[in-house]
Design an enzyme around this catalytic site. Structure first.
Site: not given
Ligand code: 8YV
Length: 326
Positions: A264, A235, A282
């Site tokens: 983001e 993150r 992402h």
């Molecule tokens: C997604 C992620 O790409 O699962 C998660 O926590 O970060 C990813 O799988 C993300 O949530 C997209 O916004």
């Protein structure tokens, strides 16, 4: 029978797997289709289950509090820092996420980002596309995986899947977590700073949230040093982004590969302007194949609840004991 159908509120984009899967068994109320979001929430205050189809939708305690009978929030994503876990745990609300089904995909993407960054592959491709090859070869990459150790920041399921790939590539792996994992043979560092001093690549794959906020700060980047490479698959909140930008600009580290950012989809212009960074929007789990599995798991957690069964993937802070009354 229609009369037996459970009421479910859907927050977030109307993804076909989620909408079709839930509508087959439940009465679905789509917040995204509501003209007045506030009034819609007030009109559906009796729902006991919420499906959340994107991690970009925040689920604070103040929102959950508007549904006094709430039992379950079934969310998209393995990360769940977009939901107020403390509030849910204190109020007996079960939160579910979508782990496991994305592990290998995110690990694949991490390896892609690592290789792109270390060997400057996107920059080299741009060089070819710009017609520069005819005037000379792309310069040798400054870095190589061949003389490097990767320090994993976090060693959960995805971290271990990345480490297995690095094993196969003959790249030494060490890791930092708060608790040593005795079942793993990789060297464990209790202190991130010590590991950053010893390795030249940090690969960040820890959960977001308050416990990990800004853990990769200026001090850690300086410990990584001028040959150092930072890869962030976790993150944006885990890395002090302004400190990273300064470290890159001042060449206090060599380069960075980033799949995630602090705000983001806004990526700082300073990063976009640099040629020693590789930036992904992402992409971790972002294949149609894996996203369909994640979406299905949102549905399956709701269907388990609707049938009075235990949820499939409750987050560890909100373990399931019983649905008192479904
Ligand atoms: C997604 C992620 O790409 O699962 C998660 O926590 O970060 C990813 O799988 C993300 O949530 C997209 O916004």
């Amino acid at each position: 029978m229609a009369a037996d159908k459970k009421e479910v509120l859907l927050i977030g984009p109307l993804k076909p797997v989620v909408v079709n899967g839930l509508e087959a068994a439940c009465t679905l109320h789509k917040l995204a289709a509501a003209a007045d979001r506030d009034a819609f929430i007030a009109d559906h205050a009796d729902v006991r289950a919420i499906a959340c189809s994107a991690t970009t939708e925040k689920i604070p305690g103040s929102l959950m509090a508007r549904f006094p009978k709430l039992q379950l929030v079934s969310s998209f994503g393995v990360g769940y820092d977009h939901m107020d876990v403390k509030w849910a745990a204190a109020h007996g609300v079960i939160l579910t996420n979508t782990p496991n089904v994305l592990t290998e995909e995110v690990a694949d993407t991490a390896l892609g980002l690592l290789l792109c960054t270390v060997r400057e592959l996107p920059q080299a491709e741009n060089y070819l596309r710009a017609g520069k090859w005819r005037s000379g070869d792309y310069p040798l990459s400054k870095a190589s995986l061949r003389n490097r150790t990767v320090g994993m920041v976090g060693m959960g399921a995805i971290g271990q899947a990345i480490a297995r790939r690095l094993d196969a590539m003959g790249v030494p792996v060490v890791y930092h977590t708060r608790q040593k994992r005795p079942e793993l043979s990789y060297r464990h560092y209790p202190q991130l700073l010590d590991m950053a001093r010893d390795v030249d690549i940090l690969l960040v794959i820890v959960p977001g949230g308050a416990a990990t906020a800004n853990m990769v700060n200026a001090e850690v980047l300086d410990a990584l040093g001028p040959e150092g490479i930072l890869i962030n698959m976790a993150r944006g909140s885990v890395v002090d982004e302004p400190a990273l930008i300064r470290a890159l600009q001042e060449k206090r580290i060599l380069s960075a590969g980033l799949d995630v950012f602090a705000k983001e989809p806004n990526v700082p212009q300073e990063l976009i302007a640099m040629d020693n960074v590789v930036l992904f929007p992402h992409l971790g789990s972002a294949s149609a194949f894996t996203r369909a599995k994640m979406d299905q798991l949102i549905v399956d957690n709701i269907l388990a609840w609707a049938a009075g069964k235990p949820p499939l993937t409750p987050v560890q802070e909100t373990p399931w004991r019983s649905w008192d009354e479904v």
